[in-house]
Each structure stands twice: as structure tokens, then as C-alpha cells.
Design a protein around this motif. Structure first.
Motif, PDB file in Angstrom:
ATOM      1  N   THR A   1       0.836  -1.200   0.000  1.00 41.01           N
ATOM      2  CA  THR A   1       0.000   0.000   0.000  1.00 41.01           C
ATOM      3  C   THR A   1       0.868   1.246   0.000  1.00 41.01           C
ATOM      4  O   THR A   1       0.649   2.180  -0.781  1.00 41.01           O
ATOM      5  CB  THR A   1      -0.930   0.020   1.233  1.00 41.01           C
ATOM      6  OG1 THR A   1      -1.753  -1.145   1.218  1.00 41.01           O
ATOM      7  CG2 THR A   1      -1.807   1.261   1.227  1.00 41.01           C
ATOM      8  N   GLY A   2       1.876   1.247   0.860  1.00 41.77           N
ATOM      9  CA  GLY A   2       2.820   2.358   0.869  1.00 41.77           C
ATOM     10  C   GLY A   2       3.741   2.339  -0.326  1.00 41.77           C
ATOM     11  O   GLY A   2       4.084   3.388  -0.880  1.00 41.77           O
ATOM     12  N   GLY A   3       4.162   1.146  -0.740  1.00 40.21           N
ATOM     13  CA  GLY A   3       5.058   1.034  -1.886  1.00 40.21           C
ATOM     14  C   GLY A   3       4.451   1.573  -3.158  1.00 40.21           C
ATOM     15  O   GLY A   3       5.111   2.282  -3.935  1.00 40.21           O
ATOM     16  N   VAL A   4       3.177   1.269  -3.392  1.00 42.37           N
ATOM     17  CA  VAL A   4       2.493   1.775  -4.582  1.00 42.37           C
ATOM     18  C   VAL A   4       2.338   3.296  -4.508  1.00 42.37           C
ATOM     19  O   VAL A   4       2.472   4.002  -5.505  1.00 42.37           O
ATOM     20  CB  VAL A   4       1.114   1.104  -4.732  1.00 42.37           C
ATOM     21  CG1 VAL A   4       0.302   1.774  -5.830  1.00 42.37           C
ATOM     22  CG2 VAL A   4       1.288  -0.384  -5.027  1.00 42.37           C
TER      23      VAL A   4
ATOM     24  N   ASN B   1       7.610  -6.940   3.626  1.00 39.51           N
ATOM     25  CA  ASN B   1       6.243  -7.034   3.112  1.00 39.51           C
ATOM     26  C   ASN B   1       6.036  -6.283   1.801  1.00 39.51           C
ATOM     27  O   ASN B   1       4.907  -6.016   1.402  1.00 39.51           O
ATOM     28  CB  ASN B   1       5.251  -6.528   4.170  1.00 39.51           C
ATOM     29  CG  ASN B   1       5.101  -7.509   5.325  1.00 39.51           C
ATOM     30  OD1 ASN B   1       5.160  -8.717   5.124  1.00 39.51           O
ATOM     31  ND2 ASN B   1       4.937  -7.001   6.532  1.00 39.51           N
ATOM     32  N   ILE B   2       7.134  -5.937   1.152  1.00 37.53           N
ATOM     33  CA  ILE B   2       7.073  -5.334  -0.182  1.00 37.53           C
ATOM     34  C   ILE B   2       7.183  -6.447  -1.219  1.00 37.53           C
ATOM     35  O   ILE B   2       8.076  -7.293  -1.145  1.00 37.53           O
ATOM     36  CB  ILE B   2       8.204  -4.307  -0.371  1.00 37.53           C
ATOM     37  CG1 ILE B   2       7.958  -3.072   0.500  1.00 37.53           C
ATOM     38  CG2 ILE B   2       8.347  -3.911  -1.826  1.00 37.53           C
ATOM     39  CD1 ILE B   2       6.765  -2.246   0.097  1.00 37.53           C
ATOM     40  N   SER B   3       6.296  -6.432  -2.205  1.00 33.16           N
ATOM     41  CA  SER B   3       6.275  -7.505  -3.207  1.00 33.16           C
ATOM     42  C   SER B   3       6.328  -6.932  -4.619  1.00 33.16           C
ATOM     43  O   SER B   3       6.570  -5.736  -4.826  1.00 33.16           O
ATOM     44  CB  SER B   3       5.014  -8.357  -3.031  1.00 33.16           C
ATOM     45  OG  SER B   3       3.865  -7.648  -3.459  1.00 33.16           O
ATOM     46  N   ASP B   4       6.054  -7.790  -5.596  1.00 34.05           N
ATOM     47  CA  ASP B   4       6.069  -7.386  -6.999  1.00 34.05           C
ATOM     48  C   ASP B   4       5.068  -6.263  -7.293  1.00 34.05           C
ATOM     49  O   ASP B   4       5.263  -5.490  -8.222  1.00 34.05           O
ATOM     50  CB  ASP B   4       5.738  -8.587  -7.892  1.00 34.05           C
ATOM     51  CG  ASP B   4       6.818  -9.652  -7.838  1.00 34.05           C
ATOM     52  OD1 ASP B   4       7.979  -9.296  -7.543  1.00 34.05           O
ATOM     53  OD2 ASP B   4       6.513 -10.827  -8.095  1.00 34.05           O
ATOM     54  N   ILE B   5       4.008  -6.178  -6.522  1.00 34.77           N
ATOM     55  CA  ILE B   5       2.998  -5.134  -6.746  1.00 34.77           C
ATOM     56  C   ILE B   5       3.640  -3.754  -6.658  1.00 34.77           C
ATOM     57  O   ILE B   5       3.383  -2.876  -7.503  1.00 34.77           O
ATOM     58  CB  ILE B   5       1.860  -5.266  -5.707  1.00 34.77           C
ATOM     59  CG1 ILE B   5       1.142  -6.599  -5.884  1.00 34.77           C
ATOM     60  CG2 ILE B   5       0.891  -4.104  -5.810  1.00 34.77           C
ATOM     61  CD1 ILE B   5       0.101  -6.883  -4.810  1.00 34.77           C
TER      62      ILE B   5
ATOM     63  N   THR C   1       9.773 -11.292  -6.875  1.00 36.76           N
ATOM     64  CA  THR C   1      10.146 -12.388  -7.773  1.00 36.76           C
ATOM     65  C   THR C   1      10.595 -11.815  -9.113  1.00 36.76           C
ATOM     66  O   THR C   1      10.706 -10.601  -9.280  1.00 36.76           O
ATOM     67  CB  THR C   1       8.960 -13.336  -8.000  1.00 36.76           C
ATOM     68  OG1 THR C   1       7.953 -12.654  -8.774  1.00 36.76           O
ATOM     69  CG2 THR C   1       8.356 -13.789  -6.666  1.00 36.76           C
ATOM     70  N   GLY C   2      10.789 -12.707 -10.061  1.00 37.85           N
ATOM     71  CA  GLY C   2      11.190 -12.273 -11.393  1.00 37.85           C
ATOM     72  C   GLY C   2      10.161 -11.392 -12.066  1.00 37.85           C
ATOM     73  O   GLY C   2      10.497 -10.581 -12.933  1.00 37.85           O
ATOM     74  N   VAL C   3       8.893 -11.521 -11.691  1.00 33.50           N
ATOM     75  CA  VAL C   3       7.844 -10.681 -12.288  1.00 33.50           C
ATOM     76  C   VAL C   3       8.123  -9.210 -12.008  1.00 33.50           C
ATOM     77  O   VAL C   3       8.033  -8.352 -12.901  1.00 33.50           O
ATOM     78  CB  VAL C   3       6.462 -11.072 -11.726  1.00 33.50           C
ATOM     79  CG1 VAL C   3       5.383 -10.118 -12.246  1.00 33.50           C
ATOM     80  CG2 VAL C   3       6.124 -12.508 -12.100  1.00 33.50           C
ATOM     81  N   GLY C   4       8.481  -8.881 -10.764  1.00 31.79           N
ATOM     82  CA  GLY C   4       8.782  -7.498 -10.416  1.00 31.79           C
ATOM     83  C   GLY C   4      10.055  -7.004 -11.067  1.00 31.79           C
ATOM     84  O   GLY C   4      10.133  -5.854 -11.514  1.00 31.79           O
ATOM     85  N   ILE C   5      11.064  -7.873 -11.144  1.00 32.00           N
ATOM     86  CA  ILE C   5      12.338  -7.474 -11.743  1.00 32.00           C
ATOM     87  C   ILE C   5      12.190  -7.229 -13.241  1.00 32.00           C
ATOM     88  O   ILE C   5      12.719  -6.255 -13.787  1.00 32.00           O
ATOM     89  CB  ILE C   5      13.409  -8.558 -11.487  1.00 32.00           C
ATOM     90  CG1 ILE C   5      13.631  -8.735  -9.980  1.00 32.00           C
ATOM     91  CG2 ILE C   5      14.710  -8.194 -12.176  1.00 32.00           C
ATOM     92  CD1 ILE C   5      13.984  -7.470  -9.256  1.00 32.00           C
TER      93      ILE C   5
ATOM     94  N   TYR D   1      15.838 -13.904  -2.698  1.00 27.59           N
ATOM     95  CA  TYR D   1      16.002 -15.328  -2.960  1.00 27.59           C
ATOM     96  C   TYR D   1      15.017 -15.882  -3.985  1.00 27.59           C
ATOM     97  O   TYR D   1      15.193 -17.007  -4.464  1.00 27.59           O
ATOM     98  CB  TYR D   1      15.885 -16.103  -1.645  1.00 27.59           C
ATOM     99  CG  TYR D   1      16.883 -15.646  -0.614  1.00 27.59           C
ATOM    100  CD1 TYR D   1      18.253 -15.797  -0.827  1.00 27.59           C
ATOM    101  CD2 TYR D   1      16.467 -15.046   0.571  1.00 27.59           C
ATOM    102  CE1 TYR D   1      19.174 -15.369   0.119  1.00 27.59           C
ATOM    103  CE2 TYR D   1      17.383 -14.610   1.515  1.00 27.59           C
ATOM    104  CZ  TYR D   1      18.734 -14.772   1.281  1.00 27.59           C
ATOM    105  OH  TYR D   1      19.645 -14.344   2.212  1.00 27.59           O
ATOM    106  N   ASN D   2      13.977 -15.143  -4.322  1.00 20.04           N
ATOM    107  CA  ASN D   2      12.999 -15.618  -5.307  1.00 20.04           C
ATOM    108  C   ASN D   2      13.247 -15.062  -6.706  1.00 20.04           C
ATOM    109  O   ASN D   2      12.416 -15.215  -7.590  1.00 20.04           O
ATOM    110  CB  ASN D   2      11.581 -15.256  -4.853  1.00 20.04           C
ATOM    111  CG  ASN D   2      11.169 -16.021  -3.611  1.00 20.04           C
ATOM    112  OD1 ASN D   2      11.411 -17.224  -3.513  1.00 20.04           O
ATOM    113  ND2 ASN D   2      10.567 -15.333  -2.649  1.00 20.04           N
ATOM    114  N   VAL D   3      14.379 -14.400  -6.876  1.00 21.93           N
ATOM    115  CA  VAL D   3      14.753 -13.868  -8.189  1.00 21.93           C
ATOM    116  C   VAL D   3      15.776 -14.811  -8.821  1.00 21.93           C
ATOM    117  O   VAL D   3      16.799 -15.138  -8.213  1.00 21.93           O
ATOM    118  CB  VAL D   3      15.345 -12.454  -8.063  1.00 21.93           C
ATOM    119  CG1 VAL D   3      15.782 -11.942  -9.427  1.00 21.93           C
ATOM    120  CG2 VAL D   3      14.327 -11.504  -7.437  1.00 21.93           C
ATOM    121  N   LEU D   4      15.512 -15.260 -10.024  1.00 24.65           N
ATOM    122  CA  LEU D   4      16.376 -16.226 -10.707  1.00 24.65           C
ATOM    123  C   LEU D   4      17.291 -15.553 -11.717  1.00 24.65           C
ATOM    124  O   LEU D   4      17.067 -14.408 -12.126  1.00 24.65           O
ATOM    125  CB  LEU D   4      15.511 -17.271 -11.408  1.00 24.65           C
ATOM    126  CG  LEU D   4      14.519 -18.034 -10.523  1.00 24.65           C
ATOM    127  CD1 LEU D   4      13.709 -19.014 -11.358  1.00 24.65           C
ATOM    128  CD2 LEU D   4      15.236 -18.742  -9.382  1.00 24.65           C
TER     129      LEU D   4
END
Length: 360
Positions: free
Chosen positions: A242-245, A263-267, A291-295, A313-316
Motif C-alpha cells: 500500500t505504501g510502496g504503490v 512485506n514489499i512484493s512485486d505489486i 520475484t522475477g515478475v517485479g524485476i 532469494y525468489n529472483v532467478l
């Protein structure tokens, strides 16, 4: 040489490199006096001798001291060097021992800062790191007296509260504010920043380790329309997407630090990549949910030069390779050294052709 007046000696000393002027001051009493009048920067290494040597330098522009400065010293500095513009007191701790237990006492309080505010009205940059006795009264006096104040560093000042932040928000000239480690600040303080006069001038804001703030307060920062640098590193679990967006609304932002926001994600990354067109560097260290989606969202970014992805760790490797090859502006990428063994040599070579890999 005895026939030379102060003006001629001053012209001669201007031709001498600054590091050699101290030697020139030993020529005679006149050269020593003129050298003192010309000196603009002083680093205090022996605070106990301050009263003996400081009167030689009434035209100081910048004064730096790491430890041992007291309120009485600040009062003396304010009277002796009224033209001071830069004050750097970046350590601010001395230790005493009592009953076999180590106590840390701060020698500078609001009294000393008030004296500086009254005597040195030209102050532009003030650095007061680790000053645990500086609070609302001293900060308020500084803001009211220093009409040209552009930089204020209060990092790790344990008494800085929302009330002090309300006083800071009234500044009409402040550009750089460092509140790193001021753990008493809450959303109320951020609301003051978002509605005060500083909204029109503030360009750099460091809120690292201010773990009492939440999405609500961070969302209010959208009103700091001229902000170019923002750090929310280690601000705790209350800061989410919410804050990140909401940060995506800061269109002038160039440097953004989201490190260790769990608690910051791809969104958030999608919003940042899409809206922050001037972003030059983004730090996502320790953001475990991305994850890779955000990158990959940064693949078509036009200005990004540095991306920090340590402990993600979830970025490939495939995600990083695709993003790097498509983001033509990228110059540096910081990666976790543990990822190195999982990336093929060919993949590392492909990435290195476009930008430099820095392993951490």
C-alpha cells in the motif's frame, strides 16, 4: 617582508596550497594573524584547547568535531565565529563509568543548539548525529533562526519526536533531511512533513529504521512533489505494498531504498517501474517477496542505472538476464554471491556485456 601590509600578506597566502598555510603561519606574528583570518575550515581534534585557538579564526565557514564538544563550547563557538555556515558534530558520545557499568552521556543538549541558533544565523548545513539530548526545543530554535538551512542530519538522535518534526516541517529552505534511526517518529510526524512549508523544498529524505511509521504515513509523502531521494530501509513490517504503490506518485524520485522491507512484493515494483520514469537507482536488498515478475518490470525502463538485488532469494538468473539485456540504461547490478554458483558462465558473460555485476 616587514613593509608588507595585511592585504599583501593575504594575497601571498592565497597563492599557497591550503595544506601548507599552517607552516606559513609560523613565519611571524603578522603571518599567523592573517592566516587565521583567512582560514575557512577547521577540524577540532583537541576540544579542551578550543578557547585558546578558536579566536584566531573568526571567519570560519565550516567547523567539524567528532567528540568532546559541550554546550559551553557551542556557546563559545557561536560568539567567536558568527559567520559559520556548516557545523559537523557527527559522533557525539563520550563515556564515563559508574558502579562498574558503562554509561553513555551526551555532552550536547538543546541549550548548546539554541546558542548556535542565536549566534550563527547563517547556518546552512548542520550535522548532529547520535546526539541523544537534542530534541524539540533545540530543533525549533534552529529552524526559526536559520533561514538558509538546507541540510539537517539528526540521524540516531533518540529524542527526536513528532513534535520536533512539526517544527522542521515549517522550514522554507530545507532540502536534505536525515532522520535515520529516529525511532520515535510516527505517521503523525510524516503528516506534518507532508503539509508543512518543507513540501516545496525537500529533495532528500532518509527515514531508515524509523520502524513506527506505516503505510498511512508513507502514503502522505506523495505530497513531497520535489523529492529526489528517499530511503525507507528497515522501516519494519508496517510498510507494505500500500505504501510502496503510493511512492510511485513521486515522479521526480531518482534514488529509492526499500532494503529489508519484508512485506514489499512485486505489486510495488510494478508501480515503481511504471511510474518513476526518472529513477536512477533502486535498492531492493532483502525484499524476500519479490520475484522475477517485479524485476522484469524494469526491462523497458529508460533511466535506471543501478539495481541492488542482494538477498532476493525468489529472483532467478533468467529474470536478471532478461531484464539486463532489455534495460539499455542499466550500468550496475548488485547480486547475492550465492546466486553466482546457480548462474551459468554464459549467462554471466551476457550480463557483463551490458552492465557490471557486483557480487555481495
Amino acid at each position: 617582508m616587514e613593509k608588507f601590509g595585511d592585504d599583501e600578506v593575504g594575497l601571498l597566502l592565497k597563492m599557497v596550497a591550503k595544506q601548507d598555510r599552517k607552516s606559513c603561519s609560523q613565519v611571524c606574528k603578522q603571518w599567523k594573524r592573517v592566516e587565521g583570518l583567512m582560514k575557512t575550515y577547521l577540524r577540532v581534534l583537541e576540544p579542551e584547547s578550543l578557547r585558546s585557538f578558536l579566536p584566531r579564526f573568526p571567519n570560519l565557514f565550516m567547523l567539524e568535531a567528532e567528540k568532546g564538544i559541550t554546550d559551553l563550547d557551542l556557546e563559545f563557538i557561536a560568539k567567536t565565529c558568527p559567520n559559520l555556515e556548516v557545523l559537523m558534530l557527527i559522533e557525539g558520545k563520550h563515556k564515563v563509568f559508574e558502579s562498574s557499568e558503562e554509561l553513555v552521556l551526551d555532552a550536547i543538549s538543546d541549550d548548546g543548539l539554541c546558542a548556535m541558533a542565536t549566534g550563527c544565523r547563517r547556518l546552512r548545513k548542520v550535522y548532529l548525529r547520535r546526539r541523544n539530548c537534542i530534541g524539540k526545543r533545540g530543533v525549533t530554535a534552529l529552524i526559526k533562526s536559520s533561514f538558509n538551512l538546507t541540510h539537517l542530519d539528526l540521524s540516531c538522535c533518540g529524542k527526536i519526536t513528532d513534535e520536533a518534526l512539526e517544527a522542521i516541517a515549517a522550514s522554507t529552505s530545507l532540502q536534505d533531511l536525515n532522520l535515520h534511526g529516529c525511532s520515535l517518529i510516527t505517521d503523525t510526524g510524516l503528516a506534518s512533513l507532508a503539509t508543512g512549508s518543507s513540501t516545496r523544498t525537500l529533495k532528500r529524505l532518509d527515514l531508515s529504521e524509523c520502524d513506527q511509521i506505516s503505510d498511512f504515513g508513507v502514503s502522505l509523502l506523495r505530497q513531497l512533489t520535489n523529492l529526489e531521494e528517499l530511503s525507507l530501509s528497515e522501516c519494519g513490517p508496517k510498510l507494505t505494498d500500500t505504501g510502496g504503490v503510493a511512492i510511485g506518485a513521486l515522479s521526480h524520485l531518482q534514488y529509492l531504498n526499500f532494503s529489508w522491507l519484508i512485506n514489499i512484493s512485486d505489486i510495488s515494483l510494478l508501480a515503481i517501474a511504471q511510474n518513476l520514469h526518472n529513477l536512477v537507482q533502486f535498492n531492493a536488498t532483502g525484499c524476500e517477496l519479490i520475484t522475477g515478475v517485479g524485476i522484469r518490470a524494469f526491462s523497458s525502463h529508460k533511466s535506471l542505472e543501478g539495481l541492488i538485488l542482494v538477498s532476493c532469494y525468489n529472483v532467478l538468473g533468467d529474470d536478471i538476464e532478461q531484464m539486463v539485456l532489455q534495460c539499455q540504461s542499466l550500468r550496475y547490478v548488485w547480486l547475492d554471491r550465492r546466486l553466482r554458483s546457480w548462474m551459468s558462465h554464459e549467462m554471466q558473460v551476457n550480463i557483463s556485456r551490458t552492465c557490471r555485476i557486483i557480487w555481495r
